[in-house]
Design a protein around this motif. Structure first.
Motif, mmCIF file in Angstrom:
data_model
loop_
_atom_site.group_PDB
_atom_site.id
_atom_site.type_symbol
_atom_site.label_atom_id
_atom_site.label_comp_id
_atom_site.label_asym_id
_atom_site.label_seq_id
_atom_site.Cartn_x
_atom_site.Cartn_y
_atom_site.Cartn_z
ATOM 1 N N LEU A 1 13.723 57.092 52.028
ATOM 2 C CA LEU A 1 12.500 57.381 52.801
ATOM 3 C C LEU A 1 12.775 57.832 54.226
ATOM 4 O O LEU A 1 11.897 58.353 54.894
ATOM 5 N N ILE B 1 9.910 55.493 45.244
ATOM 6 C CA ILE B 1 10.739 55.230 46.434
ATOM 7 C C ILE B 1 10.000 54.313 47.399
ATOM 8 O O ILE B 1 10.588 53.420 48.008
ATOM 9 N N ALA B 2 8.678 54.509 47.515
ATOM 10 C CA ALA B 2 7.895 53.718 48.467
ATOM 11 C C ALA B 2 7.843 52.236 48.098
ATOM 12 O O ALA B 2 7.535 51.392 48.929
ATOM 13 N N GLU C 1 18.889 51.195 50.649
ATOM 14 C CA GLU C 1 18.391 52.171 49.672
ATOM 15 C C GLU C 1 17.090 52.810 50.166
ATOM 16 O O GLU C 1 16.857 54.008 50.010
ATOM 17 N N SER C 2 16.273 51.986 50.780
ATOM 18 C CA SER C 2 14.993 52.458 51.297
ATOM 19 C C SER C 2 15.189 53.465 52.434
ATOM 20 O O SER C 2 14.513 54.490 52.503
ATOM 21 N N SER D 1 14.931 48.394 41.243
ATOM 22 C CA SER D 1 13.887 47.955 42.176
ATOM 23 C C SER D 1 12.498 48.202 41.590
ATOM 24 O O SER D 1 11.567 47.439 41.827
ATOM 25 N N ILE E 1 10.472 50.510 47.100
ATOM 26 C CA ILE E 1 11.737 49.838 47.446
ATOM 27 C C ILE E 1 11.628 48.930 48.683
ATOM 28 O O ILE E 1 12.044 47.776 48.628
ATOM 29 N N PRO E 2 11.050 49.432 49.827
ATOM 30 C CA PRO E 2 10.976 48.530 50.979
ATOM 31 C C PRO E 2 10.147 47.279 50.717
ATOM 32 O O PRO E 2 10.469 46.198 51.233
ATOM 33 N N GLN F 1 17.673 51.979 42.475
ATOM 34 C CA GLN F 1 16.256 52.331 42.576
ATOM 35 C C GLN F 1 15.484 51.974 41.310
ATOM 36 O O GLN F 1 14.391 51.417 41.364
ATOM 37 N N PHE G 1 18.661 46.719 49.172
ATOM 38 C CA PHE G 1 17.390 47.405 48.979
ATOM 39 C C PHE G 1 16.916 48.045 50.277
ATOM 40 O O PHE G 1 16.347 49.139 50.258
ATOM 41 N N SER H 1 10.750 53.721 56.440
ATOM 42 C CA SER H 1 11.223 52.428 55.949
ATOM 43 C C SER H 1 10.790 51.303 56.862
ATOM 44 O O SER H 1 10.280 50.277 56.412
ATOM 45 N N ILE I 1 8.383 48.369 55.770
ATOM 46 C CA ILE I 1 8.905 46.993 55.778
ATOM 47 C C ILE I 1 8.056 46.118 56.696
ATOM 48 O O ILE I 1 7.644 45.014 56.321
#
Lengths: 175, 192
Positions: free
Chosen positions: A137, B122-123, A132-133, A45, B125-126, A42, A129, A142, A146
């Protein structure tokens, strides 16, 4: 000792990263997250996201920052040095030889043959990733994020910096 | 070889600072996106190199590993103003954005215990996953176009097995690939 490790962690990815800065990202992740455990996925990222939102070369930005967190200002300089110097010295020093062999098929082939390997590394990092998301989340958020960022980045060609900004706002509102 | 510019010493160094600061700070999206900006400064604005020389430099930089932008900046700086030109060009293209990065991420680290800030990181990451996915597709597409899809897919499957299934360090896989690519060159040498 930490400085030597910082040097190695950035020297290896960049001397092997054919295809410019982005090609070295998965290799850096391999060292920084996988081998030395300096950061979690994380945290890494965040570095990639902020690095992508800011202008300038990505490889040196990441090296400068990660070097700084591990070894202060000296660490930052060592990481940047390991990223930039070896191939630059190669380029300046071997200019004459390089110009001579520039058109030889082997030299031309080199980045072509390395490219698929980099693609695989990037691909697995993408999957990592995404996983991880989902952990952070949940599945639905997610998928929504995405899909939304895919739409914005690929279809509407919105600049990544804006998409990351939107994600940050989304995170702040739902948090 | 060096100092092709009519401007001497200090003025030349100042021009180098301006040229590479501008192309660095405006190049969003990593090194490759700033190449046209560097071209604009080096060929069009200051005339330090002609089109052919710039093209050669770019081709060479592409052949070598490592980040492209700093390789270009360092080499061009060296070509026009020696070692100081090289250092100058690298420092102005790298330092400003690294400082911004340290400041911004430092800010996030400082407030990371607040739930809202946690959720913000966290948001992201995607979005990074999508950016990496795009980059992956870029590399796959370019591989297919330059190697042919059959060869490219073969290499992709092979390196997947080596790296992800057998857990061989990517560095070793890349080195093996380099050796294989250069093998024909060595064979040719021996025959001569």
């Amino acid at each position: 000792m930490i400085y030597w490790r910082i040097f190695l962690a950035f020297f290896i990815p960049n001397i092997l990263g054919y295809g410019g800065g982005p090609a070295s990202i998965p290799l850096v992740e391999h060292e920084v997250v996988g081998k030395y455990g300096w950061m979690t996925t994380q945290e890494f990222s965040e570095v990639v996201a902020i690095g992508n939102s800011l202008p300038g070369p990505i490889a040196t930005k990441m090296a400068g920052y990660i070097g700084y967190t591990e070894g202060g200002i000296l660490g930052s300089f060592i990481a940047m040095f390991a990223t930039i110097a070896p191939t630059l010295i190669l380029m300046i020093g071997m200019m004459a030889i390089l110009l001579k062999y520039k058109d030889s098929p082997e030299v031309k082939n080199l980045s072509k043959f390395i490219r698929p390997i980099i693609a695989v590394l990037l691909g697995f990092m993408t999957i990592q990733f995404a996983q991880e998301s989902v952990i952070g989340l949940g599945m639905w958020s997610s998928i929504i994020l995405i899909a939304a960022s895919l739409l914005l980045l690929v279809k509407f060609k919105v600049h990544p910096a804006f998409v990351i900004l939107l994600a940050l706002i989304y995170g702040a509102i739902t948090g | 070889m060096k100092n092709k510019s009519k401007r001497p010493g200090r003025v030349l160094q100042r021009d180098i600072s301006i040229a590479f600061f501008r192309s660095g700070i405006l190049g969003f999206g990593g090194g490759p996106s700033s190449i046209p900006l560097v071209h604009q400064e080096v060929v069009k604005k200051y005339g330090w190199m002609d089109e052919d020389e710039f093209g050669d430099t770019l081709a060479l930089a592409n052949t070598l590993p490592g980040p492209i932008n700093t390789k270009m900046a360092g080499y061009i700086g060296y070509r026009i103003a020696g070692i100081w030109g090289c250092l100058n060009a690298i420092i102005v293209s790298v330092i400003p954005t690294v400082l911004m990065m340290i400041l911004l991420l430092g800010l996030i680290q400082k407030y990371k215990d607040i739930p809202k800030v946690q959720n913000m990181s966290i948001a992201v990451i995607p979005v990074v996953a999508v950016l990496l996915g795009q980059l992956t597709w870029d590399f796959i597409k370019k591989s297919g176009e330059s190697l042919g899809w059959l060869k490219a897919l073969l290499l992709i499957v092979l390196s997947t097995v080596l790296i992800e299934v057998l857990h061989i360090h990517p560095a070793i896989v890349i080195l093996a690939c380099i050796v294989l690519v250069f093998a024909p060159l060595l064979k040719r040498r021996k025959k001569i």
